[in-house]
Structures are given as structure tokens and as C-alpha cells.
Design a protein around this motif. Structure first.
Motif, PDB file in Angstrom:
ATOM      1  N   GLU A  87       0.818  -1.216   0.000  1.00 23.22           N
ATOM      2  CA  GLU A  87       0.000   0.000   0.000  1.00 23.22           C
ATOM      3  C   GLU A  87       0.853   1.267   0.000  1.00 23.22           C
ATOM      4  O   GLU A  87       0.327   2.374   0.030  1.00 23.22           O
ATOM      5  CB  GLU A  87      -0.921  -0.004   1.225  1.00 23.22           C
ATOM      6  CG  GLU A  87      -1.933  -1.145   1.245  1.00 23.22           C
ATOM      7  CD  GLU A  87      -2.795  -1.125   2.493  1.00 23.22           C
ATOM      8  OE1 GLU A  87      -3.807  -0.393   2.487  1.00 23.22           O
ATOM      9  OE2 GLU A  87      -2.458  -1.835   3.461  1.00 23.22           O
ATOM     10  N   ILE A  88       2.163   1.090  -0.030  1.00 25.61           N
ATOM     11  CA  ILE A  88       3.086   2.222  -0.078  1.00 25.61           C
ATOM     12  C   ILE A  88       3.562   2.383  -1.516  1.00 25.61           C
ATOM     13  O   ILE A  88       3.991   1.423  -2.158  1.00 25.61           O
ATOM     14  CB  ILE A  88       4.304   2.003   0.839  1.00 25.61           C
ATOM     15  CG1 ILE A  88       3.845   1.530   2.223  1.00 25.61           C
ATOM     16  CG2 ILE A  88       5.132   3.271   0.952  1.00 25.61           C
ATOM     17  CD1 ILE A  88       2.992   2.515   2.981  1.00 25.61           C
ATOM     18  N   TYR A  89       3.480   3.598  -2.039  1.00 26.31           N
ATOM     19  CA  TYR A  89       3.828   3.853  -3.434  1.00 26.31           C
ATOM     20  C   TYR A  89       5.038   4.785  -3.524  1.00 26.31           C
ATOM     21  O   TYR A  89       5.311   5.575  -2.622  1.00 26.31           O
ATOM     22  CB  TYR A  89       2.639   4.482  -4.166  1.00 26.31           C
ATOM     23  CG  TYR A  89       1.384   3.660  -4.098  1.00 26.31           C
ATOM     24  CD1 TYR A  89       1.138   2.640  -5.024  1.00 26.31           C
ATOM     25  CD2 TYR A  89       0.432   3.883  -3.091  1.00 26.31           C
ATOM     26  CE1 TYR A  89      -0.017   1.876  -4.951  1.00 26.31           C
ATOM     27  CE2 TYR A  89      -0.721   3.127  -3.010  1.00 26.31           C
ATOM     28  CZ  TYR A  89      -0.931   2.123  -3.941  1.00 26.31           C
ATOM     29  OH  TYR A  89      -2.078   1.357  -3.884  1.00 26.31           O
ATOM     30  N   LYS A  90       5.717   4.675  -4.657  1.00 26.77           N
ATOM     31  CA  LYS A  90       6.862   5.540  -4.910  1.00 26.77           C
ATOM     32  C   LYS A  90       6.498   6.512  -6.031  1.00 26.77           C
ATOM     33  O   LYS A  90       6.150   6.107  -7.140  1.00 26.77           O
ATOM     34  CB  LYS A  90       8.079   4.719  -5.302  1.00 26.77           C
ATOM     35  CG  LYS A  90       9.285   5.567  -5.713  1.00 26.77           C
ATOM     36  CD  LYS A  90      10.374   4.699  -6.297  1.00 26.77           C
ATOM     37  CE  LYS A  90      11.494   5.567  -6.869  1.00 26.77           C
ATOM     38  NZ  LYS A  90      12.524   4.775  -7.546  1.00 26.77           N
ATOM     39  N   ILE A  91       6.577   7.812  -5.741  1.00 29.23           N
ATOM     40  CA  ILE A  91       6.315   8.847  -6.746  1.00 29.23           C
ATOM     41  C   ILE A  91       7.436   9.867  -6.657  1.00 29.23           C
ATOM     42  O   ILE A  91       7.638  10.514  -5.625  1.00 29.23           O
ATOM     43  CB  ILE A  91       4.956   9.543  -6.501  1.00 29.23           C
ATOM     44  CG1 ILE A  91       3.806   8.524  -6.550  1.00 29.23           C
ATOM     45  CG2 ILE A  91       4.724  10.643  -7.526  1.00 29.23           C
ATOM     46  CD1 ILE A  91       2.463   9.115  -6.243  1.00 29.23           C
ATOM     47  N   GLN A  92       8.211   9.977  -7.772  1.00 29.23           N
ATOM     48  CA  GLN A  92       9.331  10.922  -7.843  1.00 29.23           C
ATOM     49  C   GLN A  92      10.263  10.766  -6.632  1.00 29.23           C
ATOM     50  O   GLN A  92      10.593  11.711  -5.921  1.00 29.23           O
ATOM     51  CB  GLN A  92       8.813  12.362  -7.915  1.00 29.23           C
ATOM     52  CG  GLN A  92       8.067  12.668  -9.212  1.00 29.23           C
ATOM     53  CD  GLN A  92       7.617  14.116  -9.283  1.00 29.23           C
ATOM     54  OE1 GLN A  92       7.695  14.854  -8.312  1.00 29.23           O
ATOM     55  NE2 GLN A  92       7.148  14.528 -10.448  1.00 29.23           N
TER      56      GLN A  92
END
Length: 619
Positions: free
Chosen positions: A498-503
Motif C-alpha cells: 500500500e506504499i507507493y513511490k512517486i518521484q
């Protein structure tokens, strides 16, 4: 009588007792130095204030009696009455009667004889005015009579006998002098006899006063004025007592039943909240001072504004009220300068010419909420966007993705102002950031709600007391930390997926919002990333504390959630007052020091990119 009226009555009695005591002291000084104008002025001022306060509270007897004293000292100030020993006796008796009248407010059984001494004060003033009037009339007649014979003599110089003319003039002048002396004697006659003919009640009470034995009693007020420093010191001692109590309970809970400590917990908690309650004051004492602030600001802006006060009986810690007083002044001036339109604009939008500014307070579960609401034009979001772009704080693409609340939050940044012209109220870019810092310093928060053409509401969410702070305890590494519940929005337990990586940043989704998330260990121990690496490789759930400040939300990843606890926070002092991201400390029951996280500072630093927190990529 309501609780509020009862409280105001007690406050009046306390102030009146102090005034009467001061009157006794000043009269004693005046008896030694009857010509001391400064003492006379002080007595006149006290009687005038007491008269006004009593009239405002509806205590007519005290108001009229104080008025009689005020009139007497008004004559003394103008040197129309010479203070003699007989007058001093009357004055001291009057002060004693005034004291009894004040005491009768709290003792209904006390029957105060006041009419006689009050009438005596009034007669002294009346006789003084009569004497002054007689003296002026006689003086005018004397001058006229001196002029008239001279003119007659000159006109009839050729026919009248000089000797006879002189004799008549002298005789007339002597008659006038005799009449004047007779008037003066009448004025100086026994006042008691003159009044007894006019006022039978006076005569009866004079006899009672002469007959009754003087049994002077010293009385004490039910209210005591205590310096705030003493209350602060007492509260600190109680805080240390609570910390020591928790330590004892924790140290002996394995050997002794927790029920053994119930009495200690109850008494110490009652003591703590009793001291906190003593420090509480009604916000009305501050709110009522803002009528002049509104009047001056409206006059400067050439506007008409009515101030409406609501919830003035709401109670809050005195220290908090003192800290935020300047912030409230600025918000009020800001509402008049920026919010409420000019008379011409209000007419054009079919509004009432007189603007309305509402200052209200109410209690809620999270503390005390103070609202500053105006019926003006509202916050111009487009104008804020343009100012932000001109200053280069955010690029246009990012700005378009921001919510209305996030854009409005820029008004709290240092150097921000939507006014191009500088005046005494606005346009300098100083103020709203200072307001924010003051609210942060007491552990509060501020929210803005606005509607174009309808108005704006600034809501200050404040703790009711600075002594005890509700917090959430958690662990990072091998240390325990606390985060104030004021800034805590939610506690989440999330799966790694549920943890996302964005930039190159970690993000989570919560209630349709994308929220940046950081490891708290990265902020405190940037050189030790093993905990974060282990968490990223593990499938265990992540404990995330979701915090918010100034419309911005942030997720803090912690190792372990502990419990919710009320703590006594102590501020950091030299030489460790420079430590970043920490607002204060407390001592837990196990004797360990627990740091209190400074959420406003963390969010400000992260969102302003002054701290570089590199999120590890999620594989």
C-alpha cells in the motif's frame, strides 16, 4: 442569578472592598496633609469609579452613596470646602457605611443605616454651593452699589449737598455688609438643625449613630488576588508530583496491586485539575477590550463595523489568552482591512453599509475554539495564486494541482501580503506568519474557511490548558516519543504493497488523498538507514501516524505504537533549546525522558524542501 452574574458580583465585591480599603488609607493621609491635591484627586477618582461600577451592576444604593462622596470631593477639589476635623469625622463614618453597604451584598441579614450619613454629605455640598452663590451675588451687588452713588453725585453735583449724599452711600454700604454677614452666619449654622427640619429620617438616624457604641470589626474578602508567577510555580510543582506518582506506580506495579495506588492517583489528579482550574479565565475579559480596536481600525479604513461577541463565558488558560491576544488583534484588524469592503462596494453588492465582525468562543472535545468571522468579500484565491507565482514559491503546474485549502495556507508564509499599498493595518507582509507562530507555541492550530462575497472565518483551535497535553506515545529505535493529539489525524496500519513511490518519495492513499510519508528515523538519525531498509524488505505491516498542520498532511512511519497519554510537557532550555523537530520533553513512569515531536516544524521544513529526505525506492 446565573453563574455568570454570580461571578461578576463576586468580582465587584472584591474590587469594591479593595477600593474602600484604599479610601480609608487615603483619608488617613489626607487628615495629616489636608492640602495634598494628589490625595484628593485619588479619592475623587476611586469614588467616581466605584459609582460607575455599582451602577453598571445595578447596585443603586452603593452607586448613589458613592455619588454623594464624589460630589463632596468635587467641591473639595475646587477649594469650595475647607476640610476640617468635623468633616473628617463625617468622611470616615461615610467610608464605614460604604463598607457595610458592600458587605450587605453578600450578607442579606445585614441592615445598613445609610440615609442619615448620605443626607449629611449632600447637605454639606448643598451649603457649599449656596455659600458660593451668596458670595457671588453679594459681590456683584457691592460693586454695583459702589458705582451707583458715584454716578448720582456726579450728575447732581451742582444742586445736591455733598455731605448728605456721602452719608446715604455709607449707610447703604453698611446695610449691605450687614446683610452679607448675616448670610454667612446662616451658612455656618449648625447643619444638623437645618437638615432635621427638612428630613426627619436624618434626625432619627443621627440619634441612632450617636447612641450606638462603636464596635469596629475588620472584615476580609472571600476573594484573594494571587500573582500569576505563584500559580505557575504551583503548577510546575504539581506536574513534578504527577511525574513522580507515575514513576512510583510503574516501579512497584509488579509487587503491589494497582488498586493500592487508586487513592494516590485520585487525589493527585484532583489537585492537578484544581490548580489548572484556578488558572482559567473567561475569554470575555479579553474580548471586551476589542471594541476600541475595532473602532480604531474601522476609522483608519473609513469603514463602519459592528463587533458582535458570543460565548464570552468560555474559559481558557490565562497564559494561553495572554499569548494569543496580539494574534487576535491582528486577525481583527486584518478582517477589517482585507475582508470587509468599503461602503461603496457593499452598496454595489446590496449589503448593509455597516459590516459585521463576530468574535466567538466555544468549548469542544479538542479544547477551545475561537472564531473571527466577517461578512466581507472573502479570500481571493486567484490573487493568492498570482502572488505565489510572482514570488516563485511554487511553479504553475504544481499550483494548479493544489487544493483551495493548501493555496489559502500561503497567507501564513513570512513576507506574504495581497495588499499592494502599505498602510497602518496591512501591506507590509508581516503579521499572519507571526499569528501562526503564536498559535503553534501554545500547541494550537488555525483553520480558514472562506466563501466569495460572503465572508471569511478564522478558527483558532486551542488547548484549554498548557499544563497537560494529550499525546500519542510511540517508539522509534529504542526510544519513546510523543506526538500531540492536536496534530494527529489518524493512526494507520498498512501493508508494504500500500506504499507507493512517486518521484523518489513514499506516498500513501488515505480518504482519496495522496499523502507523502517519511520514516521518522530518517529525520532523527539520517546516517542510520538500517531500520528503513529492513522495513522495506519485510512484509510486516507499517505503523503510520498521520499528522496535519496548516492544511498539509504527512505520514510518519514509526516502529511501534504504544498508548494515548496525558503528559506534563517541559520546554527545552539552554543549551539544548536549538534541537530540531522537538518542542519539549516529559518524564514517563519508567523514569525515561520522552521527547515531544514538533509537528509544525517538521511539516514546514519538509514542504519547503529545506531538509532533504530521500525515500528509498520500493522494489
Amino acid at each position: 442569578m446565573s453563574n455568570k452574574e454570580q461571578e461578576y458580583k463576586k468580582l465587584f465585591i472584591s474590587e469594591a472592598d479593595s477600593s474602600v480599603e484604599e479610601l480609608e488609607t487615603l483619608l488617613t493621609q489626607l487628615e495629616k496633609s489636608p492640602k495634598d491635591q494628589k490625595t484628593i484627586d485619588s479619592i475623587f477618582r476611586i469614588t467616581h469609579t466605584l459609582k460607575g461600577n455599582a451602577a453598571g451592576m445595578g447596585f443603586e444604593l452603593i452607586s448613589k452613596f458613592s455619588h454623594a462622596l464624589e460630589d463632596l470631593f468635587s467641591e473639595i477639589k475646587q477649594a469650595n470646602i475647607n476640610i476640617e476635623s468635623e468633616i473628617f469625622s463625617t468622611l470616615f463614618k461615610a467610608v464605614d457605611t460604604l463598607k457595610e453597604l458592600v458587605q450587605s451584598l453578600s450578607d442579606d441579614s445585614l441592615n445598613v443605616r445609610y440615609r442619615g450619613i448620605q443626607r449629611k454629605l449632600e447637605v454639606i455640598v448643598e451649603n457649599s454651593k449656596k455659600q458660593e452663590s451668596y458670595a457671588e451675588t453679594a459681590s456683584v451687588k457691592e460693586v454695583e452699589d459702589k458705582e451707583k452713588p458715584a454716578k448720582k453725585t456726579k450728575a447732581k453735583k451742582s444742586t445736591a449737598k455733598p455731605k448728605a449724599t456721602k452719608s446715604k452711600a455709607v449707610e447703604k454700604q453698611q446695610n449691605e455688609e450687614a446683610k452679607l454677614e448675616e448670610l454667612r452666619s446662616a451658612v455656618e449654622a449648625n447643619q444638623k438643625q437645618e437638615v432635621s427640619k427638612k428630613d426627619p429620617v436624618f434626625e432619627q438616624e443621627i440619634e441612632v449613630i450617636q447612641e450606638e457604641k462603636e464596635t469596629k470589626k475588620i472584615s476580609f474578602s472571600d476573594m484573594v488576588q494571587v500573582p500569576v508567577e505563584k500559580l505557575d510555580n504551583l503548577l510546575n510543582l504539581v506536574g513534578e508530583l504527577i511525574i513522580e506518582r507515575d514513576r512510583l506506580i510503574t516501579a512497584h506495579e509488579a509487587n503491589v496491586s494497582r488498586n493500592e495506588f487508586n487513592s494516590l492517583k485520585r487525589v493527585s489528579s484532583d489537585l492537578q485539575y484544581s490548580v489548572m482550574d484556578v488558572r482559567l479565565v473567561q475569554v470575555g475579559f479579553l474580548f471586551n477590550k476589542f471594541h476600541r480596536v475595532v473602532r480604531d481600525a474601522a476609522s483608519t479604513e473609513k469603514k463602519q463595523v459592528d463587533l458582535i461577541i458570543e460565548g464570552s463565558e468560555t474559559e481558557i488558560d490565562r497564559n494561553i489568552l495572554q499569548i494569543i491576544s496580539d494574534s487576535l488583534i491582528h486577525l481583527i484588524r486584518n478582517a477589517i482591512g482585507h475582508g470587509i469592503e468599503s461602503e461603496t462596494d457593499r452598496k454595489a453588492h446590496k449589503k448593509e453599509i455597516v459590516g459585521k465582525l463576530t468574535l466567538s468562543a466555544r468549548n469542544e472535545s479538542e479544547g477551545v475554539i475561537i472564531d473571527i468571522k466577517d461578512d466581507g468579500k472573502g479570500v481571493d484565491v486567484d490573487k493568492i495564486k498570482q502572488k505565489v507565482l510572482n514570488k516563485g514559491w511554487v511553479d504553475a503546474a504544481t499550483l494548479e494541482k493544489m487544493s483551495k485549502e493548501e493555496i489559502i495556507s500561503f497567507i501564513f508564509e513570512p513576507g506574504f501580503s495581497t495588499n499592494d499599498a502599505v498602510n497602518s493595518i496591512s501591506g507590509r507582509g508581516v503579521g499572519m506568519d507571526v499569528v501562526k507562530k503564536a498559535i503553534d507555541s501554545v500547541g494550537g492550530n488555525i483553520k480558514v474557511e472562506t466563501e466569495a462575497g460572503k465572508g471569511t472565518t478564522f478558527s483558532l483551535i486551542l488547548p484549554s490548558s498548557m499544563a497537560v497535553k494529550s499525546t500519542l506515545l510511540f517508539e522509534v529505535g529504542h526510544s519513546q516519543y510523543a506526538v500531540p493529539l492536536t496534530y494527529t489525524d489518524a493512526v494507520l496500519s498498512l501493508q508494504r504493497k500500500e506504499i507507493y513511490k512517486i518521484q523518489n518519495r513514499l506516498m500513501i492513499n488515505h480518504q482519496d488523498q495522496t499523502i507523502e510519508t517519511v520514516f521518522l528515523s530518517d529525520l532523527f538519525f539520517p546516517n542510520e538507514s538500517s531500520a528503513k531498509v529492513d522495513a522495506l524488505k519485510s512484509d510486516a505491516k507499517w505503523n503510520v501516524v498521520l499528522v496535519q498542520y496548516n492544511g498539509k498532511k504527512l505520514g510518519l512511519v514509526v516502529d511501534k505504537l504504544l498508548q494515548q497519554k496525558e503528559i506534563v510537557e517541559k520546554p527545552l532550555k539552554k543549551p539544548v533549546d536549538f534541537v530540531r523537530y522537538v518542542s519539549g520533553v516529559t518524564i514517563l513512569g519508567n523514569g525515561k525522558v520522552c521527547l515531544v515531536i514538533n509537528i509544525p516544524q517538521i511539516i514546514q521544513k519538509l514542504f519547503n524542501h529545506s531538509v532533504n529526505v530521500n525515500a528509498t525506492a520500493v522494489a
